[in-house]
Design a protein around this motif. Structure first.
Motif, PDB file in Angstrom:
ATOM      1  N   ALA A  52      -9.735 -11.052  -2.979  1.00  0.00           N
ATOM      2  CA  ALA A  52      -8.377 -10.876  -3.477  1.00  0.00           C
ATOM      3  C   ALA A  52      -7.414 -10.795  -2.302  1.00  0.00           C
ATOM      4  N   THR A  53      -6.310 -11.509  -2.405  1.00  0.00           N
ATOM      5  CA  THR A  53      -5.308 -11.513  -1.343  1.00  0.00           C
ATOM      6  C   THR A  53      -4.392 -10.314  -1.520  1.00  0.00           C
ATOM      7  N   LYS A  54      -4.342  -9.442  -0.514  1.00  0.00           N
ATOM      8  CA  LYS A  54      -3.667  -8.158  -0.651  1.00  0.00           C
ATOM      9  C   LYS A  54      -2.436  -8.064   0.245  1.00  0.00           C
ATOM     10  N   GLU A  55      -1.442  -7.384  -0.278  1.00  0.00           N
ATOM     11  CA  GLU A  55      -0.285  -7.037   0.531  1.00  0.00           C
ATOM     12  C   GLU A  55       0.127  -5.615   0.182  1.00  0.00           C
ATOM     13  N   ILE A  56       0.831  -4.982   1.083  1.00  0.00           N
ATOM     14  CA  ILE A  56       1.267  -3.600   0.887  1.00  0.00           C
ATOM     15  C   ILE A  56       2.776  -3.565   0.717  1.00  0.00           C
ATOM     16  N   VAL A  57       3.255  -2.731  -0.197  1.00  0.00           N
ATOM     17  CA  VAL A  57       4.682  -2.538  -0.370  1.00  0.00           C
ATOM     18  C   VAL A  57       4.973  -1.035  -0.379  1.00  0.00           C
ATOM     19  N   ALA A  58       6.010  -0.636   0.325  1.00  0.00           N
ATOM     20  CA  ALA A  58       6.415   0.765   0.349  1.00  0.00           C
ATOM     21  C   ALA A  58       7.329   1.050  -0.830  1.00  0.00           C
ATOM     22  N   ALA A  59       6.984   2.070  -1.613  1.00  0.00           N
ATOM     23  CA  ALA A  59       7.810   2.453  -2.757  1.00  0.00           C
ATOM     24  C   ALA A  59       7.482   3.883  -3.134  1.00  0.00           C
ATOM     25  N   ASP A  60       8.404   4.509  -3.870  1.00  0.00           N
ATOM     26  CA  ASP A  60       8.262   5.908  -4.247  1.00  0.00           C
ATOM     27  C   ASP A  60       8.725   6.066  -5.690  1.00  0.00           C
ATOM     28  N   PHE A  61       7.973   6.800  -6.483  1.00  0.00           N
ATOM     29  CA  PHE A  61       8.364   7.029  -7.876  1.00  0.00           C
ATOM     30  C   PHE A  61       9.718   7.721  -7.986  1.00  0.00           C
ATOM     31  N   ASP A  62      10.113   8.430  -6.947  1.00  0.00           N
ATOM     32  CA  ASP A  62      11.407   9.118  -6.969  1.00  0.00           C
ATOM     33  C   ASP A  62      12.574   8.206  -6.601  1.00  0.00           C
ATOM     34  N   ALA A  63      12.271   6.974  -6.224  1.00  0.00           N
ATOM     35  CA  ALA A  63      13.310   6.027  -5.791  1.00  0.00           C
ATOM     36  C   ALA A  63      13.255   4.778  -6.660  1.00  0.00           C
ATOM     37  N   PRO A  64      14.018   4.728  -7.760  1.00  0.00           N
ATOM     38  CA  PRO A  64      13.940   3.592  -8.697  1.00  0.00           C
ATOM     39  C   PRO A  64      14.159   2.237  -8.048  1.00  0.00           C
ATOM     40  N   ARG A  91      10.389   6.269 -14.970  1.00  0.00           N
ATOM     41  CA  ARG A  91      11.048   5.470 -13.927  1.00  0.00           C
ATOM     42  C   ARG A  91      10.317   4.152 -13.713  1.00  0.00           C
ATOM     43  N   PHE A  92       8.991   4.207 -13.761  1.00  0.00           N
ATOM     44  CA  PHE A  92       8.204   2.994 -13.539  1.00  0.00           C
ATOM     45  C   PHE A  92       8.434   1.989 -14.669  1.00  0.00           C
ATOM     46  N   VAL A  93       8.429   2.454 -15.903  1.00  0.00           N
ATOM     47  CA  VAL A  93       8.657   1.564 -17.046  1.00  0.00           C
ATOM     48  C   VAL A  93      10.045   0.939 -16.977  1.00  0.00           C
ATOM     49  N   ARG A  94      11.043   1.718 -16.650  1.00  0.00           N
ATOM     50  CA  ARG A  94      12.403   1.189 -16.537  1.00  0.00           C
ATOM     51  C   ARG A  94      12.485   0.113 -15.465  1.00  0.00           C
ATOM     52  N   ALA A  95      11.853   0.358 -14.314  1.00  0.00           N
ATOM     53  CA  ALA A  95      11.872  -0.627 -13.239  1.00  0.00           C
ATOM     54  C   ALA A  95      11.126  -1.894 -13.652  1.00  0.00           C
ATOM     55  N   ALA A  96       9.989  -1.720 -14.335  1.00  0.00           N
ATOM     56  CA  ALA A  96       9.210  -2.885 -14.780  1.00  0.00           C
ATOM     57  C   ALA A  96      10.002  -3.743 -15.752  1.00  0.00           C
TER      58      ALA A  96
END
Length: 299
Positions: A52-64, A91-96
């Motif tokens: 699987a080709t992987k990448e990392i993304v920085a994110a925080d549940f407190d930061a929509p 917050r995650f559902v709203r962002a999605a």
């Protein structure tokens, strides 16, 4: 593109290991450097052992805004949250929804199906499930029973005293190997036909803490003793790790287990993976090194 939250957690790392060749996966974390240090990315750069080709993304549940950034271009996401009573799932559902994610796969718990489970943790899990069902997105729910790996909490006492301690030693739980959860999740994330479904995931048989101790002793080839904790001893031990409301919720959960509420076996792992669920005996054998110190035991 698949997004995995909780990629370094007990279930998340097993999911990442089992994603098939050719899948593009994005691992969400607050601390990319820490994630790289865990080895989840594999030893071959951006492509791990599974291909699987992987990448990392920085994110925080407190930061929509960071969530929207992490989810942009994603079709399916694994949602793993742990702050009981918080708004991480909302917050995650709203962002999605905002960026056009098609489907969310939520790690929940088998206790939501038990009408007698009214503790704080289970009420929160039911709330997060309802949030997904009413989100307007496709959804799938994974409801595992307790993890076999919870017995790793015995490692220190097994090494130093050859003792395992737990509350209600004769109470049975159809606990599940996190590797089985990871395989089911990987299939659900990458296959069609799982939208709108909820899967209860258990091991192949109910087992008590006393029986787990016996099977662990056989795997380690040393005698182990099981000691049953009193309610106050269990409360004191949990209080060192969790806030008081969570401690009481966990003790309520243990009482339901004592009453037999967690002993039922479900065949979903077998039906989705095509093989029997892993036994605790095999789990103990595979993870026996975690209970030893330098290949042996402390005196």
């Amino acid at each position: 593109m698949i997004l995995v939250t909780g990629a370094t957690g007990t279930v998340g790392r097993e999911v990442v290991r089992r994603l098939p060749d050719g899948v593009r996966v994005r691992l969400m974390t607050r601390n990319p450097a820490k994630l790289r240090a865990t080895g989840v990315m594999g030893t071959t750069g951006a492509t791990g052992a599974t291909g699987a080709t992987k990448e990392i993304v920085a994110a925080d549940f407190d930061a929509p805004r960071s969530l929207e950034h992490a989810l942009r271009g994603v079709s399916t996401a694994l949602v793993v949250t742990s702050r009981v009573g918080g708004d991480d799932d909302l917050r995650f559902v709203r962002a999605a929804r905002a960026v056009g994610v098609r489907r969310l796969v939520k790690l929940s718990a088998a206790a939501v199906l038990d009408p007698g489970a009214v503790d704080l943790i289970t009420r929160w899990q039911r709330t997060t499930e309802e949030l997904l069902r009413s989100s307007g997105l496709e959804w799938t729910l994974l409801r595992p029973r307790s993890f076999m790996s919870n017995t790793l909490s015995w490692a220190a006492s097994v090494r130093s005293e050859r003792v395992a301690r737990a509350l209600h030693g004769a109470s049975a739980n159809a606990c599940v190997d996190p590797r089985d959860i990871g395989e089911v999740a990987a299939r659900v994330l990458t296959e069609e036909g799982h939208a709108g479904k909820a899967y209860t995931l258990t091991g192949p048989e109910p087992i008590t803490p006393a029986e787990q101790t016996e099977q662990l002793a056989q795997a380690l080839k040393v005698p182990l003793r099981f000691e049953e904790l009193t309610l106050e001893q269990a409360r004191a031990g949990l209080a060192g790790r969790y806030p008081a409301p969570l401690v009481e919720a966990l003790l309520e959960s243990a009482q339901r287990q004592r009453a037999g509420a967690k002993s039922a076996v479900d065949g979903t792992v077998c039906s989705l993976t095509g093989r029997p669920a892993i036994t605790f005996r095999r789990w103990a054998h595979d993870y026996r090194d975690a209970f030893t110190a330098g290949g042996g035991f402390s005196p």
